[in-house]
Write a protein that holds these residues in place. Sequence first.
Motif, PDB file in Angstrom:
ATOM      1  N   VAL A  74       0.842  -1.210   0.000  1.00  0.00           N
ATOM      2  CA  VAL A  74       0.000   0.000   0.000  1.00  0.00           C
ATOM      3  C   VAL A  74       0.870   1.251   0.000  1.00  0.00           C
ATOM      4  N   ASN A  75       1.870   1.282   0.856  1.00  0.00           N
ATOM      5  CA  ASN A  75       2.739   2.460   0.962  1.00  0.00           C
ATOM      6  C   ASN A  75       3.436   2.801  -0.352  1.00  0.00           C
ATOM      7  N   HIS A  76       3.702   1.763  -1.170  1.00  0.00           N
ATOM      8  CA  HIS A  76       4.412   1.984  -2.435  1.00  0.00           C
ATOM      9  C   HIS A  76       3.473   2.331  -3.581  1.00  0.00           C
ATOM     10  N   GLY A  77       2.189   2.514  -3.277  1.00  0.00           N
ATOM     11  CA  GLY A  77       1.254   3.016  -4.266  1.00  0.00           C
ATOM     12  C   GLY A  77       0.699   2.001  -5.247  1.00  0.00           C
ATOM     13  N   HIS A  78       0.663   0.729  -4.860  1.00  0.00           N
ATOM     14  CA  HIS A  78       0.180  -0.317  -5.763  1.00  0.00           C
ATOM     15  C   HIS A  78      -1.337  -0.530  -5.694  1.00  0.00           C
ATOM     16  N   ARG A 117      -5.811   6.210  -6.240  1.00  0.00           N
ATOM     17  CA  ARG A 117      -4.670   5.606  -5.560  1.00  0.00           C
ATOM     18  C   ARG A 117      -4.626   6.045  -4.100  1.00  0.00           C
ATOM     19  N   ASN A 137      -2.139   5.458  -0.655  1.00  0.00           N
ATOM     20  CA  ASN A 137      -0.871   4.884  -0.193  1.00  0.00           C
ATOM     21  C   ASN A 137      -0.719   4.980   1.327  1.00  0.00           C
TER      22      ASN A 137
END
Length: 206
Positions: A116-120, A127, A129
């Motif tokens: 999640v933190n990496h924006g996937h 989006r 994150n």
Amino acid sequence: MTKRTAAKYKIDRRMGENIWGRAKSPLNKRDYGPGQHGQRRKNKLSDFGTQLRAKQKLKGYYGDLTEKQFRKIYGEAERVKGDTGENLIGLLERRLDAIVYRAKFVPTIFAARQFVNHGHVTVNGARVNIASYRVKEGDVIAVRDRSKQLAIVLEAAQSGERDVPDYLEVDHGKMTATFVRTPGLSDVPYPVHMEPNLVVEFYAKN
């Protein structure tokens, strides 16, 4: 990599339980605590110790939660009408990283936070994150198109290690998950027995 992530299986051994139900857990081979004193005979826990253990187990299960974060979620659960323990479980399961993990988009709760933190991940097409983002009923969570072929995603979706709970509707072909309803304790597929009532008792006294 955080210290907690690097040593995540120490949580299993400290608790004496395989709390994520993973085949890789060292507890499957060494059912005693970590460190040089891990094999000492365990004393019976006091009421405080039992409540503390229940809190540590539930908090540890959700990955990198700090005590401050967990206490804040508990405070929200306490303010909402209804059973505080059930409310606590519902709030924890509504975290975006928890949903990503439950949907089997990634293999572990730790990977879910990073994913999640990496924006996937997107929520309703936008989006997001922030791992602690709180999903609402009816929200659609999806893996971004450019991330769907990542090895970690493909392996997790095909894994038979755990099942998707019925409060999510998941399409692994499209890599989407719809959050149908907020679960209670009996709905959540914990591999071990969780006791949110003891967590409530712990915070009521401390």
